[in-house]
Design an enzyme around this catalytic site. Structure first.
Site, short mmCIF file in Angstrom:
data_model
loop_
_atom_site.label_atom_id
_atom_site.label_comp_id
_atom_site.label_asym_id
_atom_site.label_seq_id
_atom_site.Cartn_x
_atom_site.Cartn_y
_atom_site.Cartn_z
N LYS A 50 23.65 11.66 32.70
CA LYS A 50 23.62 10.15 32.45
C LYS A 50 23.40 9.39 33.97
CE LYS A 50 26.99 9.66 28.67
NZ LYS A 50 28.21 9.29 28.41
N GLN A 94 34.01 7.92 28.07
CA GLN A 94 33.64 9.23 27.54
C GLN A 94 34.54 9.88 26.53
OE1 GLN A 94 30.61 10.53 28.32
NE2 GLN A 94 30.90 12.51 26.98
N ASP A 117 28.30 1.43 24.71
CA ASP A 117 28.18 2.23 23.67
C ASP A 117 28.12 1.64 22.29
OD1 ASP A 117 28.47 4.96 24.30
OD2 ASP A 117 30.65 4.93 24.80
N1 GUN Z 1 30.84 11.75 24.01
C1 GUN Z 1 29.77 12.37 23.53
N2 GUN Z 1 28.80 11.39 23.15
C2 GUN Z 1 29.33 10.15 23.63
C3 GUN Z 1 28.74 8.83 23.59
O1 GUN Z 1 27.52 8.68 23.21
N3 GUN Z 1 29.65 8.15 24.18
C4 GUN Z 1 30.80 8.28 24.63
N4 GUN Z 1 31.44 7.14 25.00
N5 GUN Z 1 31.28 9.46 24.51
C5 GUN Z 1 30.52 10.58 24.24
#
Ligand code: GUN
Length: 280
Positions: A50, A94, A117
């Site tokens: 990311k 996360q 998100d």
């Molecule tokens: N953990 C795995 N995928 C995601 C996501 O798309 N967003 C968040 N916040 N945590 C994750």
């Protein structure tokens, strides 16, 4: 029929290039902060990917790493500080979080205008009621892939396998908003195979390796596989038996290289959308 492969890497690269061009035209670098608690190795790779993609697109991106034993109160303080920081446009905490922290409480503390998100109830409610808001990255990425595949949505029979808040529910809302005829099926559905067989568009987000068999797929259907499952032998597979489905589908996403790359690209897109909406 041998299905056309929908190349998520190529679609994501094109989307990231469009995002980089939007960022280059702004007088500031949109700010993204990813908050990670503890050091789950799987999420470590994800967070680093990311950060790299965000920096390549010209975003001001950083990860805030907190220890595994961080209290809920301490994490809420971090979120509130990011909410108040004018240079921060997007906040992503996360998941999963350690057991001492209630994820729902944390997600509801994020300013909905910075909720890249799209997990906050305000954004979920906006999506459900057809209002503009921030949309969860994975289902948003699926919509981009369907557009790239040229799959007609209006009136089409779409089946979403899975009912999570992160994928299944927002996926159904997005397809409905695009005038598809949407059915949501899940582990308790009586005739899963029969329901899937009626789908012109099948989005599999059940989180079970190769659960969708070849004979669950209608001839010519577009199949989007959201699953990413690591098998004991180390192989990475989706929720669809790819080899069998490929013989029946019209178009299908591979795993890896399908939905996965789109999720990060859509996170960048949400960050730029959030920046433009908030800063005018
Ligand atoms: N953990 C795995 N995928 C995601 C996501 O798309 N967003 C968040 N916040 N945590 C994750």
């Amino acid at each position: 029929m041998t299905a056309r492969i929908i190349d998520g890497k190529a679609v994501a690269a094109a989307l990231r290039a469009r995002i980089a061009a939007r960022v280059a035209a702004l007088p500031y670098a949109p700010g993204l902060r990813v908050v990670r608690v503890g050091d789950d190795p799987a999420s470590g790779v994800y967070v680093r990917n990311k950060d790299r993609a965000a920096q390549q697109a010209g975003l001001d991106s950083a990860t805030i790493q907190l220890p595994e034993d961080t209290s809920e109160a301490a994490l809420l303080d971090v979120v509130r500080r990011l909410n108040a920081d004018p240079a921060v446009d997007g906040i992503l905490v996360q998941l999963p979080l350690p057991a001492q922290i209630r994820a729902a409480t944390v997600l509801e503390t994020i300013n909905p205008a910075k909720d890249v998100d799209g997990f906050h109830a305000v954004n979920a409610g906006r999506l459900a009621t057809g209002q503009k808001g921030l949309v969860p990255c994975t289902p948003k990425g699926v919509m981009h892939l369907l557009a790239a595949a040229g799959t007609p949505l209006a009136g089409a029979r779409a089946v979403v396998l899975g009912r999570s808040n992160i994928v299944g529910k927002p996926m159904a809302a997005l397809l409905l908003a695009a005038d598809a005829t949407v059915t949501v099926v899940h582990s308790r559905t009586l005739d899963l195979a029969g329901e899937c067989r009626r789908a012109q568009i099948l989005v599999a987000a059940a989180g079970r390796p190769e659960m969708v068999k070849g004979d669950w797929i209608a001839e010519g259907a577009t199949v989007i596989d959201v699953g990413i499952n690591r098998l004991p032998d180390g192989r990475l597979v989706g929720d669809v038996d790819f080899a069998a489905a490929r013989g029946r589908a019209g178009a299908i996403t591979p795993v890896p290289g399908g939905v996965g790359p789109m999720t990060i690209a859509c996170l960048l897109e949400n960050t730029v959308d959030a920046a433009e909406a908030r800063r005018g």
